[in-house]
Design a protein around this motif. Sequence first.
Motif, mmCIF file in Angstrom:
data_model
loop_
_atom_site.group_PDB
_atom_site.id
_atom_site.type_symbol
_atom_site.label_atom_id
_atom_site.label_comp_id
_atom_site.label_asym_id
_atom_site.label_seq_id
_atom_site.Cartn_x
_atom_site.Cartn_y
_atom_site.Cartn_z
ATOM 1 N N SER A 170 -51.159 -44.880 2.052
ATOM 2 C CA SER A 170 -50.611 -44.243 3.252
ATOM 3 C C SER A 170 -51.618 -43.254 3.836
ATOM 4 C CB SER A 170 -49.311 -43.515 2.914
ATOM 5 O OG SER A 170 -48.319 -44.424 2.479
ATOM 6 N N MET A 171 -51.661 -43.182 5.139
ATOM 7 C CA MET A 171 -52.622 -42.331 5.838
ATOM 8 C C MET A 171 -52.252 -40.854 5.706
ATOM 9 S SD MET A 171 -53.617 -42.578 9.878
ATOM 10 C CE MET A 171 -54.120 -44.292 9.706
ATOM 11 N N ALA A 172 -53.262 -39.995 5.559
ATOM 12 C CA ALA A 172 -53.041 -38.549 5.485
ATOM 13 C C ALA A 172 -52.470 -38.036 6.804
ATOM 14 C CB ALA A 172 -54.347 -37.832 5.176
ATOM 15 N N PRO A 173 -51.537 -37.071 6.745
ATOM 16 C CA PRO A 173 -50.936 -36.540 7.973
ATOM 17 C C PRO A 173 -51.943 -36.004 8.978
ATOM 18 C CG PRO A 173 -49.649 -35.867 6.077
ATOM 19 C CD PRO A 173 -50.886 -36.531 5.538
ATOM 20 N N MET A 174 -53.015 -35.375 8.518
ATOM 21 C CA MET A 174 -53.992 -34.807 9.455
ATOM 22 C C MET A 174 -54.618 -35.897 10.316
ATOM 23 S SD MET A 174 -57.099 -32.216 8.590
ATOM 24 C CE MET A 174 -58.231 -31.608 9.829
ATOM 25 N N THR A 188 -45.046 -47.206 6.369
ATOM 26 C CA THR A 188 -44.136 -46.174 5.867
ATOM 27 C C THR A 188 -43.794 -45.125 6.918
ATOM 28 O OG1 THR A 188 -45.960 -44.811 5.023
ATOM 29 C CG2 THR A 188 -45.059 -46.465 3.529
ATOM 30 N N GLY A 189 -44.329 -45.273 8.133
ATOM 31 C CA GLY A 189 -43.938 -44.390 9.222
ATOM 32 C C GLY A 189 -44.765 -43.137 9.393
ATOM 33 N N GLY A 190 -45.931 -43.066 8.771
ATOM 34 C CA GLY A 190 -46.730 -41.845 8.853
ATOM 35 C C GLY A 190 -47.124 -41.475 10.267
ATOM 36 N N GLY A 248 -51.461 -28.553 6.878
ATOM 37 C CA GLY A 248 -52.185 -29.246 5.822
ATOM 38 C C GLY A 248 -51.476 -29.304 4.490
ATOM 39 N N SER A 249 -50.296 -28.705 4.389
ATOM 40 C CA SER A 249 -49.615 -28.662 3.091
ATOM 41 C C SER A 249 -48.800 -29.918 2.802
ATOM 42 C CB SER A 249 -48.695 -27.433 3.023
ATOM 43 O OG SER A 249 -47.660 -27.521 3.989
ATOM 44 N N ARG A 250 -48.557 -30.752 3.834
ATOM 45 C CA ARG A 250 -47.796 -31.974 3.612
ATOM 46 C C ARG A 250 -48.699 -33.088 3.089
ATOM 47 N NH1 ARG A 250 -46.452 -34.295 7.927
ATOM 48 N NH2 ARG A 250 -47.347 -32.912 9.508
#
Length: 326
Positions: free
Chosen positions: A160-164, A190-192, A146-148
């Motif tokens: 851009s979509m959240a990594p989670m 952006t490649g998320g 969750g830190s990214r």
Amino acid sequence: MELAGEADDEAFAALEAERAAASAVSRVAPGLATARGVRVDRVPTLAYTRHVSELVGRAEATVSDAAAVLTAASLDRTGSVAVRARNVRSTADVSTADAERELGGVLVDRGFAVDLDDPDHELRVCFSEDVCLLGWAVAERDAAFGSRAPTDRPFFQPGSMAPMDARAYVNLAAGPSLPDATLLDPMCGTGGLLIEAGLVGARALGSDAQWKMVRGTTENLAAYLPRARWDVVRGDATELPFADAAADAVVFDAPYGRQSKIAGHELADLVGGALVEAARVASACVLVADRSWESAAEDAGWTVTERFERRVHGSLVRHVHVLDRA
């Protein structure tokens, strides 16, 4: 299984776990589920599961009942132990400190030594409403997950979509084939989504109609996946430059809003054409959009296995379509 997210996320979290790491996932109380056939090595790659434990027993949500179940349980291990108690979303009328103290005492009476810093075993005691599940911890989600943030990437664009969330959509799409899956995002932005695909062990394939996005995604994947296999090309999502069955799964975030034309296409033609191409190159797909595209998915040859509505902020609701080829 200890599920992450809010109450509205539970069905979504359970399906992610079932497709990517377990079978027969069944919710038993807020934030808690049971499962069989857990692929322990896949648990750290889940987005919406915090911990997985080997079930010792089920009790009423009181300290005394939990202690009674632990006293009667057959324990096939020795060494040091720590008891970690949770009151999930504060839904139970119970003291976790009392639970840790009393259940720790039960384990001491049964020959265990208490070591809160570096125990051989961790007993997780989870209270939720009127249920308590006790289990030996076996796996947990990556603590640094969750830190990214999207803003950490070399190439960033607003929205851009959240990594989670990206991780969860990748798991929903490619989970049964992971880690040896090839995942394609035909509108990679952006490649998320591709970053998360690579981080869970899949080969990432991406395309986008804009050279700017192709170059930006390439920069991001080089930064996050320096040793992974991935490819990004410029291409039209309605005419993908990939062979039939080139991927195990497709996942994409369709354009939002009411724009009349996007990359030369009307929005409906773009999404519909992308779904047809997705069915040509893969047998599973997750489509994320700001509205339902169920009819378009069915017209393209997909079966809509599940559809979730997930509120992001304000009036924006993401419609998540989990698709399998009919």
